[in-house]
Design a protein around this motif. Structure first.
Motif, PDB file in Angstrom:
ATOM      1  N   GLU B  10      38.744 -59.530 -17.987  1.00 37.78           N
ATOM      2  CA  GLU B  10      39.135 -59.995 -16.670  1.00 37.78           C
ATOM      3  C   GLU B  10      40.041 -61.233 -16.765  1.00 37.78           C
ATOM      4  O   GLU B  10      41.005 -61.372 -16.015  1.00 37.78           O
ATOM      5  CB  GLU B  10      37.888 -60.319 -15.844  1.00 37.78           C
ATOM      6  N   ALA B  13      43.363 -59.989 -17.693  1.00 32.56           N
ATOM      7  CA  ALA B  13      44.004 -59.337 -16.558  1.00 32.56           C
ATOM      8  C   ALA B  13      44.568 -60.382 -15.597  1.00 32.56           C
ATOM      9  O   ALA B  13      45.712 -60.280 -15.150  1.00 32.56           O
ATOM     10  CB  ALA B  13      43.009 -58.436 -15.844  1.00 32.56           C
ATOM     11  N   SER B  19      45.548 -55.422 -13.332  1.00 35.95           N
ATOM     12  CA  SER B  19      44.125 -55.097 -13.197  1.00 35.95           C
ATOM     13  C   SER B  19      43.514 -54.884 -14.580  1.00 35.95           C
ATOM     14  O   SER B  19      44.223 -54.683 -15.568  1.00 35.95           O
ATOM     15  CB  SER B  19      43.963 -53.820 -12.382  1.00 35.95           C
ATOM     16  N   THR B  22      44.512 -51.744 -16.440  1.00 39.42           N
ATOM     17  CA  THR B  22      45.782 -51.776 -17.164  1.00 39.42           C
ATOM     18  C   THR B  22      45.623 -52.468 -18.516  1.00 39.42           C
ATOM     19  O   THR B  22      46.185 -52.030 -19.515  1.00 39.42           O
ATOM     20  CB  THR B  22      46.842 -52.503 -16.325  1.00 39.42           C
TER      21      THR B  22
END
Lengths: 341, 341
Positions: B10, B13, B19, B22
């Motif tokens: 996270e 990202a 996100s 991805t």
DNA sequence: ATCAGTGATGTAAAGGTTTTCATGATTGGT
DNA sequence: ACCAATCATGAAAACCTTTACATCACTGAT
């Protein structure tokens, strides 16, 4: 009872008619759940054949109960016996062992660190004698993962160490030779930068000093710990014509090389030359003459190292950063009183 | 760049402005994400020092990329060299190795199966020569975890096997003795129920038969594979006064025992007796005389076994359920032409 | 009769990924 | 200029636990 999908904690909970939290508690903190409920749960566990998914557990608890072993060569019998000790203790405490064979390749060392950084291993046992490559350049501030060095210390990094007392062992060995009447005792070592060899040489010198003797510089030779280097060292003494009555060798492999050289020159052993090794490798007793040596308590070293690491993991401050076990004198037939006293 | 909390997908990202899906794709299926995005992601990964959490990954993917090794004694050099081969191949393919030292203790075998049932290991390498205790009583219908036996086959359970061609190796060894002119050749074996010994004995007999010879029953003795049993077997032949001109031993340890017995009786080797072993253990070359033997390709055995297991895990049907590698004849000095031809 | 305390259980969040499905944007063919 | 196909991405579910917090029923003391 199909094995298609493994039973999860939810299946158990459903069968026992409780929530998954209760199942978890029944497993991990049995006292916190009522007797009757606990029985229903254990029953359901047995019926479903449930095993907790270690992945989910580790993910949640942020620890894997795994220990990574970093060794240059797992095939080396020197290591593998310690490995058995490590495994014994780890298994007893519910830990698993992950092996990383690095062959002293920095990239492999770095590579194996992924097990640490990815939470796949909680701690590290180092056989390598140095920090793994990926950690060595970190500033000292960067917190290192919990680790313990075994067999070979990591110098100057404050890594707790479990090993044999090399100084003491070498002293005992040399004193044994002295007690048999030897005065001219050779020492054949490893490369001098190896901590192990340095300490054994110091023990050797301490024993000589204790008996009022000094080492003849021509009788102290550095090899590289191989059989061939033992052979070469003995030959060198013949060439120099500076001969001892006894050889103390940094390890059994070296001692074997010395024996080969002396046998080739048709000397009778141990009558004409006494020989001591260090390690008590598996075939020390099968040499002719069988080799007197210092036995390393490898199994216990492994256990002690693992014990120390697990204490570290439990957050205990280790009582000492260095655990030294005593080597044991194994008397066989390669040492006798010197003939030409 | 504090290490307090490890960076998660996270964080990456967020930093890359995409996100988490991805990011995951950028890592695992780079082609599926646009070049520019991929660069931003790899950049963010480098900046955060992100490593995929293996636990979360394994949990989600239902596989751990770990292989469990079940061996009676990891310290046995016989095993540890194969272990290095296993490790080489596994590491190359991104797998880790978990070691389970069972000491032939059924409860420890069962215990280690928890790694399989808890998804902590995807497959199993068996050194033990039998199914681990927890699996052995299952009905054959119950699907076994993917596994490969190495060194010692598991008989009758359809477990794929990688090992040395014992029959062929023993035949080559015996033929070597025959080619030197020996006609009376002894075989000193293991306990007869050991598959390994049975095959080597068959190879021995095949070689004799091929040369129009038959084995003298008094020259075929079962030992237990130890040095002591080799010594005892040789002694027995002296007591019976049924002597060969050459000994073919099931392994080097046994051969060493034979050599000890003959040395003790002051025979000159190899002039009066020739000796062959099997294995090429590390100090075979240091015996006097150095031992002629059959070398097992242990490293390659390990690699082949791991290769086979990983193929199984990938769902491929193995081309053959048995991979036999050839042992190599290592000629040293313990074999000569018989003197009393 | 009330209240504090205790004990047993349940609810739901958190742990960090991968992957299905949906969405929007872009391409290319007619 | 339109439609279909492809491509790049995101939202959210699923993987299976442990555990903080809430709830509820009791006990025993006042």
């Amino acid at each position: 009872m199909q094995q298609e999908k493994l039973a999860t904690i939810e299946d158990v909970a459903a069968m026992a008619g409780v929530s998954i939290a209760t199942v978890s508690r029944a497993i991990n903190e049995p006292t916190k759940v009522a007797d009757a409920t606990r029985r229903r749960v254990t029953d359901a566990i047995a019926r479903t054949g449930y095993t907790t998914n270690a992945m989910a557990r580790s993910l949640r608890m942020r620890r894997s109960n795994m220990i990574l072993i970093l060794a240059p060569d797992v095939g080396d019998p020197n290591f593998s016996n310690i490995l058995v000790g490590l495994e014994t203790e780890a298994s007893k405490r519910g830990y698993g062992l992950l092996i990383g064979n690095t062959q002293n390749d920095p990239s492999r060392e770095t590579d194996y660190l992924r097990f640490i950084s990815s939470n796949q291993a909680d701690g590290l046992i180092l056989f390598t004698g140095h920090l793994p490559y990926g950690l060595s350049q970190s500033p000292p501030a960067a917190r290192l993962p919990p680790m313990v060095a075994v067999n070979e210390p990591v110098i100057g990094k404050g890594v707790p160490f479990v090993g044999v007392d090399n100084f003491e062992g070498a002293r005992v060995a040399t004193e044994h030779l002295i007690s048999q009447g030897h005065r001219r005792i050779a020492y054949i070592g490893h490369a001098p930068h190896r901590e192990v060899s340095r300490l054994r040489e110091e023990g050797y010198r301490a024993a000589l000093a204790g008996a009022g003797l000094t080492a003849d510089p021509r009788l102290v030779i550095d090899g590289d710990g191989t059989t061939e280097s033992g052979r070469a060292a003995a030959e060198l003494m013949f060439v120099r014509d500076a001969l001892p009555t006894a050889f103390f060798c940094v390890n059994d492999a070296t001692a074997m090389g010395v024996m080969i050289a002396l046998n080739a020159r048709r000397y009778e052993l141990p009558r004409q030359f006494s020989i001591m090794g260090f390690d008590d490798i598996s075939f020390a007793s099968f040499l002719t003459p069988s080799l007197t040596t210092m036995k390393q308590p490898r199994h216990r070293m492994g256990e002690a190292a693992m014990d120390l690491l697990l204490a570290l993991l439990a957050g205990e401050e280790p009582t000492s950063r260095e655990v030294l076990l005593r080597a044991e004198l194994i008397v066989r037939n390669s040492v006798s009183r010197p003939s030409n006293q």
